[in-house]
Design a protein around this motif. Sequence first.
Motif, PDB file in Angstrom:
ATOM      1  N   LYS A 196       0.844  -1.211   0.000  1.00 33.34           N
ATOM      2  CA  LYS A 196       0.000   0.000   0.000  1.00 33.34           C
ATOM      3  C   LYS A 196       0.870   1.249   0.000  1.00 33.34           C
ATOM      4  CE  LYS A 196      -3.706  -2.283   2.529  1.00 33.34           C
ATOM      5  NZ  LYS A 196      -4.412  -2.342   3.826  1.00 33.34           N
ATOM      6  N   LEU A 197       1.928   1.212   0.810  1.00 30.64           N
ATOM      7  CA  LEU A 197       2.852   2.345   0.849  1.00 30.64           C
ATOM      8  C   LEU A 197       3.522   2.535  -0.504  1.00 30.64           C
ATOM      9  CD1 LEU A 197       4.354   4.581   2.346  1.00 30.64           C
ATOM     10  CD2 LEU A 197       5.966   2.824   3.155  1.00 30.64           C
ATOM     11  N   LEU A 198       3.953   1.453  -1.133  1.00 25.97           N
ATOM     12  CA  LEU A 198       4.569   1.548  -2.454  1.00 25.97           C
ATOM     13  C   LEU A 198       3.602   2.162  -3.458  1.00 25.97           C
ATOM     14  CD1 LEU A 198       6.920   1.044  -4.386  1.00 25.97           C
ATOM     15  CD2 LEU A 198       6.100  -1.323  -4.631  1.00 25.97           C
ATOM     16  N   ALA A 199       2.359   1.763  -3.400  1.00 23.91           N
ATOM     17  CA  ALA A 199       1.352   2.336  -4.301  1.00 23.91           C
ATOM     18  C   ALA A 199       1.202   3.839  -4.055  1.00 23.91           C
ATOM     19  CB  ALA A 199       0.013   1.624  -4.113  1.00 23.91           C
ATOM     20  N   ASP A 200       1.146   4.225  -2.784  1.00 26.73           N
ATOM     21  CA  ASP A 200       1.054   5.652  -2.459  1.00 26.73           C
ATOM     22  C   ASP A 200       2.270   6.404  -2.991  1.00 26.73           C
ATOM     23  OD1 ASP A 200      -1.344   5.215  -1.107  1.00 26.73           O
ATOM     24  OD2 ASP A 200      -0.454   5.414   0.901  1.00 26.73           O
ATOM     25  N   GLU A 201       3.445   5.827  -2.803  1.00 29.99           N
ATOM     26  CA  GLU A 201       4.679   6.473  -3.268  1.00 29.99           C
ATOM     27  C   GLU A 201       4.660   6.628  -4.790  1.00 29.99           C
ATOM     28  OE1 GLU A 201       6.611   7.794  -1.146  1.00 29.99           O
ATOM     29  OE2 GLU A 201       6.699   6.540   0.640  1.00 29.99           O
ATOM     30  N   TYR A 202       4.169   5.606  -5.490  1.00 27.25           N
ATOM     31  CA  TYR A 202       4.143   5.658  -6.948  1.00 27.25           C
ATOM     32  C   TYR A 202       3.167   6.721  -7.442  1.00 27.25           C
ATOM     33  CZ  TYR A 202       4.605   4.199 -11.751  1.00 27.25           C
ATOM     34  OH  TYR A 202       4.869   4.199 -13.090  1.00 27.25           O
ATOM     35  N   VAL A 203       1.999   6.782  -6.820  1.00 28.99           N
ATOM     36  CA  VAL A 203       1.020   7.792  -7.221  1.00 28.99           C
ATOM     37  C   VAL A 203       1.563   9.189  -6.930  1.00 28.99           C
ATOM     38  CG1 VAL A 203      -1.286   8.716  -6.732  1.00 28.99           C
ATOM     39  CG2 VAL A 203      -0.973   6.264  -7.086  1.00 28.99           C
ATOM     40  N   LEU A 204       2.177   9.378  -5.763  1.00 33.72           N
ATOM     41  CA  LEU A 204       2.756  10.685  -5.434  1.00 33.72           C
ATOM     42  C   LEU A 204       3.896  11.032  -6.388  1.00 33.72           C
ATOM     43  CD1 LEU A 204       2.948  13.208  -3.701  1.00 33.72           C
ATOM     44  CD2 LEU A 204       4.283  11.869  -2.043  1.00 33.72           C
ATOM     45  N   TYR A 205       4.714  10.068  -6.730  1.00 39.27           N
ATOM     46  CA  TYR A 205       5.785  10.270  -7.701  1.00 39.27           C
ATOM     47  C   TYR A 205       5.200  10.758  -9.034  1.00 39.27           C
ATOM     48  CZ  TYR A 205       9.217   8.988 -11.274  1.00 39.27           C
ATOM     49  OH  TYR A 205      10.068   9.000 -12.358  1.00 39.27           O
ATOM     50  N   THR A 206       4.155  10.091  -9.506  1.00 43.28           N
ATOM     51  CA  THR A 206       3.537  10.449 -10.777  1.00 43.28           C
ATOM     52  C   THR A 206       2.946  11.858 -10.720  1.00 43.28           C
ATOM     53  OG1 THR A 206       3.075   8.124 -11.230  1.00 43.28           O
ATOM     54  CG2 THR A 206       1.803   9.745 -12.487  1.00 43.28           C
ATOM     55  N   LYS A 207       2.310  12.185  -9.610  1.00 40.22           N
ATOM     56  CA  LYS A 207       1.735  13.524  -9.466  1.00 40.22           C
ATOM     57  C   LYS A 207       2.827  14.591  -9.392  1.00 40.22           C
ATOM     58  CE  LYS A 207      -1.991  13.769  -6.768  1.00 40.22           C
ATOM     59  NZ  LYS A 207      -2.921  13.479  -5.643  1.00 40.22           N
ATOM     60  N   THR A 208       3.952  14.247  -8.795  1.00 42.51           N
ATOM     61  CA  THR A 208       5.063  15.195  -8.717  1.00 42.51           C
ATOM     62  C   THR A 208       5.696  15.384 -10.091  1.00 42.51           C
ATOM     63  OG1 THR A 208       5.428  14.524  -6.418  1.00 42.51           O
ATOM     64  CG2 THR A 208       7.192  15.749  -7.488  1.00 42.51           C
TER      65      THR A 208
ATOM     66  N   THR B 272       2.305  -2.887 -11.228  1.00 44.65           N
ATOM     67  CA  THR B 272       1.472  -2.469 -12.355  1.00 44.65           C
ATOM     68  C   THR B 272       0.678  -1.234 -11.948  1.00 44.65           C
ATOM     69  OG1 THR B 272      -0.458  -3.798 -11.736  1.00 44.65           O
ATOM     70  CG2 THR B 272       1.217  -4.875 -13.128  1.00 44.65           C
ATOM     71  N   LEU B 273       0.332  -0.446 -12.937  1.00 47.83           N
ATOM     72  CA  LEU B 273      -0.485   0.737 -12.658  1.00 47.83           C
ATOM     73  C   LEU B 273      -1.817   0.338 -12.039  1.00 47.83           C
ATOM     74  CD1 LEU B 273       0.216   2.775 -15.904  1.00 47.83           C
ATOM     75  CD2 LEU B 273       1.293   3.026 -13.661  1.00 47.83           C
ATOM     76  N   LYS B 274      -2.392  -0.738 -12.548  1.00 48.68           N
ATOM     77  CA  LYS B 274      -3.664  -1.215 -12.014  1.00 48.68           C
ATOM     78  C   LYS B 274      -3.543  -1.551 -10.531  1.00 48.68           C
ATOM     79  CE  LYS B 274      -7.281  -4.602 -12.606  1.00 48.68           C
ATOM     80  NZ  LYS B 274      -7.592  -5.968 -12.866  1.00 48.68           N
ATOM     81  N   SER B 275      -2.502  -2.283 -10.160  1.00 48.22           N
ATOM     82  CA  SER B 275      -2.348  -2.649  -8.753  1.00 48.22           C
ATOM     83  C   SER B 275      -2.080  -1.424  -7.894  1.00 48.22           C
ATOM     84  CB  SER B 275      -1.243  -3.695  -8.574  1.00 48.22           C
ATOM     85  OG  SER B 275       0.014  -3.189  -8.938  1.00 48.22           O
ATOM     86  N   PHE B 276      -1.297  -0.479  -8.388  1.00 41.69           N
ATOM     87  CA  PHE B 276      -1.046   0.733  -7.610  1.00 41.69           C
ATOM     88  C   PHE B 276      -2.340   1.503  -7.363  1.00 41.69           C
ATOM     89  CE2 PHE B 276       3.502   0.845  -9.415  1.00 41.69           C
ATOM     90  CZ  PHE B 276       3.977   0.100  -8.354  1.00 41.69           C
ATOM     91  N   LEU B 277      -3.180   1.627  -8.392  1.00 43.95           N
ATOM     92  CA  LEU B 277      -4.428   2.365  -8.225  1.00 43.95           C
ATOM     93  C   LEU B 277      -5.407   1.632  -7.310  1.00 43.95           C
ATOM     94  CD1 LEU B 277      -4.933   3.809 -11.802  1.00 43.95           C
ATOM     95  CD2 LEU B 277      -4.262   5.039  -9.720  1.00 43.95           C
ATOM     96  N   GLU B 278      -5.333   0.309  -7.267  1.00 41.22           N
ATOM     97  CA  GLU B 278      -6.183  -0.459  -6.354  1.00 41.22           C
ATOM     98  C   GLU B 278      -5.701  -0.359  -4.908  1.00 41.22           C
ATOM     99  OE1 GLU B 278      -6.022  -4.369  -8.078  1.00 41.22           O
ATOM    100  OE2 GLU B 278      -7.548  -3.901  -9.583  1.00 41.22           O
ATOM    101  N   LEU B 279      -4.404  -0.206  -4.701  1.00 43.08           N
ATOM    102  CA  LEU B 279      -3.822  -0.230  -3.362  1.00 43.08           C
ATOM    103  C   LEU B 279      -3.670   1.150  -2.720  1.00 43.08           C
ATOM    104  CD1 LEU B 279      -0.988  -2.831  -4.037  1.00 43.08           C
ATOM    105  CD2 LEU B 279      -2.931  -3.160  -2.478  1.00 43.08           C
ATOM    106  N   THR B 280      -3.604   2.196  -3.509  1.00 43.71           N
ATOM    107  CA  THR B 280      -3.266   3.508  -2.973  1.00 43.71           C
ATOM    108  C   THR B 280      -4.369   4.100  -2.096  1.00 43.71           C
ATOM    109  OG1 THR B 280      -2.395   5.698  -3.517  1.00 43.71           O
ATOM    110  CG2 THR B 280      -4.141   4.835  -4.957  1.00 43.71           C
TER     111      THR B 280
END
Length: 158
Positions: free
Chosen positions: A21-33, A80-88
């Motif tokens: 879940k943390l990795l997903a949050d980090e990835y989404v924040l990275y993408t937004k940054t 995967t993007l799908k898993s990150f969006l499901e976990l974030t």
Amino acid sequence: MNTNIGITEANRQQVSNQLAKLLADEYVLYTKTRNAHWNVEGPDFHAMHLFFESQYNQLDEIMDSVAERIRSLGHYAPATLKSFLELTHLTEYSERQNDSLGFIKELLGDHESIIEFIRGNIDAFANTFKDAGTSDFITGLMEEHEKMAWMLRAHYRG
């Protein structure tokens, strides 16, 4: 091959689930940054373009370390993007102007959300799941996010 590091499989699985879940949050924040870096506009463009670049570079290192921590516990990191969006816990995107203050406000909120998530897991990792190493690891990550949030706050004038 078995992962024999003094933590039960059940506990390693629970910790890995939270780290995913943390990795997903980090990835989404990275993408937004990255989005902020690419799309910021205004009279402060150059300075903010460089500032957001420094932030996404830090987040890239954080993402890698979280994924490697999951692997060191004997589990696979979501990738995967799908898993990150499901976990974030974060939202992927909100509508706003492409000015630095809009980006800063949104990114700051995301850092604070991650800080709260991490803080909520520190004691559980150490005490409930008997994983002092991961507890220490995420404490360091929390401190990095606190510093990044401070840097964002220092730019915010709204």
